[in-house]
Design an enzyme around this catalytic site. Structure first.
Site, PDB file in Angstrom:
ATOM      1  N   HIS A  27       0.808  -1.225   0.000  1.00 40.19           N
ATOM      2  CA  HIS A  27       0.000   0.000   0.000  1.00 40.19           C
ATOM      3  C   HIS A  27       0.843   1.278   0.000  1.00 40.19           C
ATOM      4  CE1 HIS A  27       0.289   0.208   4.376  1.00 40.19           C
ATOM      5  NE2 HIS A  27      -0.674  -0.630   4.627  1.00 40.19           N
ATOM      6  N   HIS A  81      -7.154  -9.583  12.365  1.00 41.78           N
ATOM      7  CA  HIS A  81      -7.066  -8.229  11.789  1.00 41.78           C
ATOM      8  C   HIS A  81      -7.809  -8.211  10.457  1.00 41.78           C
ATOM      9  CE1 HIS A  81      -5.522  -4.430  10.558  1.00 41.78           C
ATOM     10  NE2 HIS A  81      -4.323  -4.774  10.136  1.00 41.78           N
ATOM     11  N   GLU A  83      -7.529  -6.035   7.938  1.00 41.35           N
ATOM     12  CA  GLU A  83      -6.856  -5.551   6.719  1.00 41.35           C
ATOM     13  C   GLU A  83      -6.726  -6.718   5.727  1.00 41.35           C
ATOM     14  OE1 GLU A  83      -3.315  -3.150   7.295  1.00 41.35           O
ATOM     15  OE2 GLU A  83      -3.531  -2.321   5.273  1.00 41.35           O
ATOM     16  N   ASP A  85      -4.724  -8.002   3.638  1.00 41.42           N
ATOM     17  CA  ASP A  85      -3.612  -8.949   3.517  1.00 41.42           C
ATOM     18  C   ASP A  85      -3.809 -10.149   4.437  1.00 41.42           C
ATOM     19  OD1 ASP A  85      -3.250  -6.890   5.407  1.00 41.42           O
ATOM     20  OD2 ASP A  85      -1.112  -7.240   5.566  1.00 41.42           O
ATOM     21  N   HIS A 151      -2.323  -3.038  14.081  1.00 37.27           N
ATOM     22  CA  HIS A 151      -2.058  -1.815  13.383  1.00 37.27           C
ATOM     23  C   HIS A 151      -3.298  -0.968  13.105  1.00 37.27           C
ATOM     24  CE1 HIS A 151      -1.671  -0.993   8.767  1.00 37.27           C
ATOM     25  NE2 HIS A 151      -1.195   0.067   9.347  1.00 37.27           N
ATOM     26  N   ASP A 170       0.193  -8.101  12.932  1.00 39.42           N
ATOM     27  CA  ASP A 170       1.119  -7.135  12.321  1.00 39.42           C
ATOM     28  C   ASP A 170       2.328  -6.809  13.221  1.00 39.42           C
ATOM     29  OD1 ASP A 170      -0.038  -6.758   9.843  1.00 39.42           O
ATOM     30  OD2 ASP A 170      -1.237  -5.037  10.456  1.00 39.42           O
ATOM     31  N   TYR A 196       9.983  -2.005   8.885  1.00 39.71           N
ATOM     32  CA  TYR A 196       8.542  -2.286   9.011  1.00 39.71           C
ATOM     33  C   TYR A 196       7.912  -1.364  10.069  1.00 39.71           C
ATOM     34  CZ  TYR A 196       4.386  -5.163   9.955  1.00 39.71           C
ATOM     35  OH  TYR A 196       3.104  -5.622  10.147  1.00 39.71           O
ATOM     36  N   HIS A 229       3.729 -11.314   9.227  1.00 38.87           N
ATOM     37  CA  HIS A 229       4.644 -10.998   8.128  1.00 38.87           C
ATOM     38  C   HIS A 229       6.076 -11.349   8.549  1.00 38.87           C
ATOM     39  CE1 HIS A 229       1.529  -8.618   6.096  1.00 38.87           C
ATOM     40  NE2 HIS A 229       1.305  -7.983   7.243  1.00 38.87           N
TER      41      HIS A 229
HETATM   42 FE1  FEO Z   1      -2.420  -4.087   8.966  1.00 37.28          FE
HETATM   43 FE2  FEO Z   1      -0.607  -6.778   7.695  1.00 37.28          FE
HETATM   44  O1  FEO Z   1      -2.060  -5.550   7.828  1.00 37.28           O
END
Ligand code: FEO
Length: 403
Positions: A27, A81, A83, A85, A151, A170, A196, A229
């Site tokens: 993003h 989460h 989001e 991803d 996040h 995250d 990150y 991640h």
């Molecule tokens: Fe806030 Fe990995 O998404």
């Protein structure tokens, strides 16, 4: 297709995520090393899937799960989460395992309901959970921990009590594509976690501090942290925890970063002289040309600098466009504990420095001293002035550093 097999983290607990080798932009944030979306499977009397992956990779995740269990037998799906991803394969999973029960935070529930109303959200059996709520899988117990703003407002984490294993979503992530799954198998993991943090979590330092306190209060002392991640922390979890406290507290060192762009080299000459002056004061210095460096790495370099010098040429009566983009990006990330110096060059009307001053003022950033600009090109006296300013900035970097 990535042929990597599932990886067992602890007995019956597997990584079933995917590696996105070609991810170069998350993003808007450059990810030159690629990335991964980590989902995890806990196999007990009940089978729980912790998070999913970005939608185009759903099939690959399912193929990885199939190597362990029949995916239709998944009992619980934990959505830490909203989001995309992490959540955009939930509808695929819920089709494959229609009897699975879904768990999310209160804000997670509302986020999922808004994102996925056309994908069947209203048919999903969703339970809202909060910090301290537990879900027994048989021999193992999952405990949920709300992690607000790590996040997004909905973010939560899941802790396997018996294994002291934290699925941190995250938090503690890194955007790196690698065939390795653990921190003791790769180099530069703290550096990657810092890039990150600087681009994802930097605005949320106070929430990170509250979150770390909350973990202590509720007796969560993880021995392994499995983020959504990058690689899994198993070597010494306290190292990344300590590093998070430093970043969250806005620790700065005696360091000057000079960030600039240039059209015909005048602003660049000023930047070089400022670097030379700061270097002569004996502090660490970094120089970043905005069109020749990833902004995500520049934000990491900026994070612990105590002085930030920003230079722009004037184009069409305003700052060169990369500067307005970068300053907007930086303002949103709200770096703490820095003083700024602005400089630039112009041909006739000027405007770059004034424009940058307005942007910094609106972000409530503190200026270290009066800005400097030159017309057309810096002559010897201008270069000397830049070196003197650089030296002063170097001295200020020592005074302003809080570490
Ligand atoms: Fe806030 Fe990995 O998404």
């Amino acid at each position: 297709m990535d042929d990597q097999r599932p990886v067992e983290l602890a007995k019956g607990i597997y990584w079933v995520g995917v590696v996105d080798w070609n991810l170069r932009d998350f993003h808007g944030y450059e990810t030159p090393k690629g990335g991964s979306y980590n989902a995890y499977l806990v196999v007990d009397e009940k089978i729980a899937l912790i998070d999913t992956v970005k939608a185009p990779f759903a099939g690959e995740m399912l193929r990885r799960i199939e190597q362990i269990v029949d995916p239709s037998k998944i009992d619980y799906v934990i959505s830490n989460h909203v989001e995309m991803d992490h959540s955009s394969s939930i509808s695929t999973i819920m089709k494959v395992a229609p009897n699975a029960k879904l768990f999310a935070s209160s804000k997670g529930q509302s986020g999922l309901s808004e994102y996925y109303k056309e994908e069947g959200f209203h048919d999903w059996d969703l339970t809202v959970v909060k910090t301290g709520d537990e879900l027994s899988l048989g021999e193992r117990t999952l405990m949920f921990i709300e992690a607000t703003m790590l996040h997004w407002p909905d973010s939560m984490q899941t802790y396997v009590k018996e294994d002291a294993l934290l699925f941190s979503n995250d938090a503690f992530g890194q955007h790196v594509a690698t065939s390795k799954r653990f921190d003791d198998e790769v180099d530069d993991v703290i550096e990657d976690a810092g890039i990150y943090y600087a681009n994802i979590l930097l605005p949320f330092g106070s929430q990170v501090l509250k979150y770390v306190e909350k973990l202590k209060e509720i007796g969560v002392h993880p021995e392994m942290i499995a983020p959504a991640h990058g690689v899994i922390w198993r070597r010494d979890v306290s190292k990344i925890m300590t590093q998070y406290l430093k970043w969250a507290n806005g620790e700065t060192t005696p360091k000057v970063i000079v960030i600039y762009d240039t059209m015909w080299g005048s602003t660049e000459k000023m930047a070089m002289e400022i670097v030379e002056g700061a270097r002569s004061a004996g502090v660490e210095v970094r120089l970043r040309h905005l069109r020749k460096n990833d902004w995500s790495l520049t934000m990491k370099e900026l994070m612990d600098a105590s002085i930030v010098a920003i230079g722009a040429p004037t184009m069409n009566n305003d700052m060169f466009y990369t500067l307005s983009g970068f300053i907007t990006y930086m303002k949103g990330l709200r770096p703490k504990g820095k003083k700024f110096f602005l400089f630039g060059s112009y041909g006739w009307g000027g405007g770059a420095v004034k424009g940058m001053e307005k942007m910094l003022e609106s972000g409530r950033f503190e200026l270290a001293m009066e800005s400097m600009q030159v017309k057309f090109r810096p002559y010897e006296e201008d270069k000397k002035a830049c070196r003197e300013i650089g030296y002063k900035l170097g001295e200020m970097a020592k005074e302003n550093a809080n570490n």
